[in-house]
Design a protein around this motif. Structure first.
Motif, mmCIF file in Angstrom:
data_model
loop_
_atom_site.group_PDB
_atom_site.id
_atom_site.type_symbol
_atom_site.label_atom_id
_atom_site.label_comp_id
_atom_site.label_asym_id
_atom_site.label_seq_id
_atom_site.Cartn_x
_atom_site.Cartn_y
_atom_site.Cartn_z
ATOM 1 N N ALA A 166 0.836 -1.206 0.000
ATOM 2 C CA ALA A 166 0.000 0.000 0.000
ATOM 3 C C ALA A 166 0.868 1.252 0.000
ATOM 4 O O ALA A 166 0.634 2.185 -0.773
ATOM 5 C CB ALA A 166 -0.937 -0.009 1.210
ATOM 6 N N GLU A 167 1.876 1.259 0.829
ATOM 7 C CA GLU A 167 2.779 2.413 0.909
ATOM 8 C C GLU A 167 3.528 2.604 -0.408
ATOM 9 O O GLU A 167 3.654 3.719 -0.916
ATOM 10 C CB GLU A 167 3.769 2.233 2.054
ATOM 11 C CG GLU A 167 4.712 3.406 2.214
ATOM 12 C CD GLU A 167 5.711 3.191 3.330
ATOM 13 O OE1 GLU A 167 6.741 3.870 3.295
ATOM 14 O OE2 GLU A 167 5.468 2.352 4.225
ATOM 15 N N THR A 168 4.033 1.521 -0.981
ATOM 16 C CA THR A 168 4.763 1.586 -2.244
ATOM 17 C C THR A 168 3.895 2.152 -3.365
ATOM 18 O O THR A 168 4.375 2.893 -4.214
ATOM 19 C CB THR A 168 5.268 0.185 -2.642
ATOM 20 O OG1 THR A 168 6.156 -0.282 -1.639
ATOM 21 C CG2 THR A 168 5.972 0.196 -3.978
ATOM 22 N N LEU A 169 2.606 1.833 -3.354
ATOM 23 C CA LEU A 169 1.702 2.291 -4.403
ATOM 24 C C LEU A 169 1.136 3.678 -4.138
ATOM 25 O O LEU A 169 0.354 4.186 -4.924
ATOM 26 C CB LEU A 169 0.569 1.286 -4.596
ATOM 27 C CG LEU A 169 1.004 -0.064 -5.151
ATOM 28 C CD1 LEU A 169 -0.168 -1.031 -5.190
ATOM 29 C CD2 LEU A 169 1.606 0.090 -6.535
ATOM 30 N N GLY A 170 1.528 4.283 -3.011
ATOM 31 C CA GLY A 170 1.112 5.651 -2.740
ATOM 32 C C GLY A 170 -0.188 5.798 -1.976
ATOM 33 O O GLY A 170 -0.747 6.884 -1.922
ATOM 34 N N TYR A 171 -0.666 4.718 -1.382
ATOM 35 C CA TYR A 171 -1.869 4.813 -0.552
ATOM 36 C C TYR A 171 -1.461 5.287 0.840
ATOM 37 O O TYR A 171 -0.523 4.749 1.431
ATOM 38 C CB TYR A 171 -2.574 3.459 -0.456
ATOM 39 C CG TYR A 171 -3.298 3.065 -1.722
ATOM 40 C CD1 TYR A 171 -4.617 3.430 -1.928
ATOM 41 C CD2 TYR A 171 -2.656 2.334 -2.712
ATOM 42 C CE1 TYR A 171 -5.277 3.073 -3.092
ATOM 43 C CE2 TYR A 171 -3.304 1.980 -3.880
ATOM 44 C CZ TYR A 171 -4.623 2.347 -4.060
ATOM 45 O OH TYR A 171 -5.272 1.994 -5.207
ATOM 46 N N ASN A 172 -2.167 6.283 1.362
ATOM 47 C CA ASN A 172 -1.857 6.806 2.693
ATOM 48 C C ASN A 172 -2.247 5.841 3.801
ATOM 49 O O ASN A 172 -1.620 5.809 4.843
ATOM 50 C CB ASN A 172 -2.544 8.160 2.920
ATOM 51 C CG ASN A 172 -2.000 9.227 1.990
ATOM 52 O OD1 ASN A 172 -0.835 9.184 1.611
ATOM 53 N ND2 ASN A 172 -2.838 10.162 1.618
ATOM 54 N N GLU A 173 -3.293 5.083 3.559
ATOM 55 C CA GLU A 173 -3.785 4.124 4.541
ATOM 56 C C GLU A 173 -3.887 2.739 3.904
ATOM 57 O O GLU A 173 -4.451 2.606 2.808
ATOM 58 C CB GLU A 173 -5.178 4.535 5.040
ATOM 59 C CG GLU A 173 -5.213 5.846 5.790
ATOM 60 C CD GLU A 173 -4.520 5.757 7.129
ATOM 61 O OE1 GLU A 173 -4.579 4.680 7.763
ATOM 62 O OE2 GLU A 173 -3.932 6.763 7.542
ATOM 63 N N PRO A 174 -3.384 1.702 4.582
ATOM 64 C CA PRO A 174 -3.521 0.341 4.045
ATOM 65 C C PRO A 174 -4.976 -0.051 3.795
ATOM 66 O O PRO A 174 -5.270 -0.798 2.861
ATOM 67 C CB PRO A 174 -2.891 -0.540 5.124
ATOM 68 C CG PRO A 174 -1.963 0.366 5.854
ATOM 69 C CD PRO A 174 -2.598 1.727 5.804
ATOM 70 N N GLY A 175 -5.880 0.476 4.604
ATOM 71 C CA GLY A 175 -7.301 0.174 4.426
ATOM 72 C C GLY A 175 -7.834 0.658 3.089
ATOM 73 O O GLY A 175 -8.679 0.005 2.469
ATOM 74 N N ASN A 176 -7.352 1.812 2.641
ATOM 75 C CA ASN A 176 -7.774 2.323 1.332
ATOM 76 C C ASN A 176 -7.278 1.418 0.214
ATOM 77 O O ASN A 176 -7.999 1.152 -0.748
ATOM 78 C CB ASN A 176 -7.242 3.747 1.113
ATOM 79 C CG ASN A 176 -7.880 4.750 2.041
ATOM 80 O OD1 ASN A 176 -8.941 4.505 2.601
ATOM 81 N ND2 ASN A 176 -7.222 5.879 2.228
ATOM 82 N N PHE A 177 -6.044 0.941 0.349
ATOM 83 C CA PHE A 177 -5.513 -0.003 -0.635
ATOM 84 C C PHE A 177 -6.314 -1.303 -0.618
ATOM 85 O O PHE A 177 -6.686 -1.822 -1.675
ATOM 86 C CB PHE A 177 -4.030 -0.289 -0.365
ATOM 87 C CG PHE A 177 -3.520 -1.482 -1.120
ATOM 88 C CD1 PHE A 177 -3.407 -1.448 -2.501
ATOM 89 C CD2 PHE A 177 -3.180 -2.648 -0.461
ATOM 90 C CE1 PHE A 177 -2.941 -2.559 -3.209
ATOM 91 C CE2 PHE A 177 -2.722 -3.754 -1.151
ATOM 92 C CZ PHE A 177 -2.604 -3.716 -2.529
ATOM 93 N N THR A 178 -6.580 -1.828 0.565
ATOM 94 C CA THR A 178 -7.338 -3.069 0.689
ATOM 95 C C THR A 178 -8.709 -2.936 0.040
ATOM 96 O O THR A 178 -9.156 -3.825 -0.691
ATOM 97 C CB THR A 178 -7.475 -3.485 2.163
ATOM 98 O OG1 THR A 178 -6.167 -3.713 2.693
ATOM 99 C CG2 THR A 178 -8.318 -4.733 2.336
ATOM 100 N N ARG A 179 -9.373 -1.816 0.272
ATOM 101 C CA ARG A 179 -10.691 -1.581 -0.310
ATOM 102 C C ARG A 179 -10.602 -1.518 -1.838
ATOM 103 O O ARG A 179 -11.409 -2.125 -2.544
ATOM 104 C CB ARG A 179 -11.278 -0.286 0.259
ATOM 105 C CG ARG A 179 -12.714 -0.059 -0.034
ATOM 106 C CD ARG A 179 -13.370 1.083 0.746
ATOM 107 N NE ARG A 179 -12.534 2.130 1.307
ATOM 108 C CZ ARG A 179 -11.978 2.115 2.529
ATOM 109 N NH1 ARG A 179 -12.181 1.101 3.323
ATOM 110 N NH2 ARG A 179 -11.245 3.127 2.963
ATOM 111 N N ALA A 180 -9.604 -0.800 -2.364
ATOM 112 C CA ALA A 180 -9.444 -0.694 -3.824
ATOM 113 C C ALA A 180 -9.124 -2.055 -4.434
ATOM 114 O O ALA A 180 -9.679 -2.429 -5.469
ATOM 115 C CB ALA A 180 -8.340 0.316 -4.148
ATOM 116 N N PHE A 181 -8.240 -2.816 -3.798
ATOM 117 C CA PHE A 181 -7.850 -4.131 -4.297
ATOM 118 C C PHE A 181 -9.056 -5.068 -4.300
ATOM 119 O O PHE A 181 -9.301 -5.779 -5.280
ATOM 120 C CB PHE A 181 -6.730 -4.696 -3.414
ATOM 121 C CG PHE A 181 -6.069 -5.929 -3.976
ATOM 122 C CD1 PHE A 181 -4.900 -5.829 -4.721
ATOM 123 C CD2 PHE A 181 -6.594 -7.201 -3.742
ATOM 124 C CE1 PHE A 181 -4.280 -6.956 -5.236
ATOM 125 C CE2 PHE A 181 -5.985 -8.336 -4.247
ATOM 126 C CZ PHE A 181 -4.819 -8.209 -5.002
#
Length: 121
Positions: A91-106
């Protein structure tokens, strides 16, 4: 330091793109891998205006947001396949501020969570 994935090598050795959409996607893929992507930066790299890119994408039935999401999710799969990768790290590598936002998008994109994907890899 960012690790090189198999996808990075494949992109580097790929033949030149054949259409404008393929060119746009290739540049976005590289920018996602470099962790510095924006419509303005894409336009600068392609030497055309941001609005022209938006029109070309619209003509192809897509948008910059969709191209970016596809590139990020493709990169997410590459990074999750690496040993010792974590959802928070990806998540951090892809530029998401919060892992939860990445998880939701994924989860929205693939229909399964990154953790579930990790267990399958």
């Amino acid at each position: 330091m960012q690790e090189t994935t198999r996808g990075d090598i494949v992109r580097e050795r790929a033949p030149p793109p054949k259409t404008m959409l393929h060119s746009i996607c290739a540049v976005v893929d590289m920018q996602v891998a470099d962790r510095n992507v924006s419509l303005e930066r894409l336009a600068q790299a392609m030497n055309i205006g941001p609005r022209s890119i938006q029109r070309k994408l619209s003509t192809s039935g897509t948008s910059f947001r969709e191209v970016l999401m596809t590139a990020r999710m493709k990169r997410a799969c590459e990074l999750l396949a690496l040993q010792d990768s974590t959802v928070a790290g990806v998540a951090e590598t892809l530029g998401y501020n919060e892992p939860g936002n990445f998880t939701r998008a994924f989860t929205t994109y693939f229909g399964k969570s990154p953790s579930h994907y990790l267990r399958q890899v």
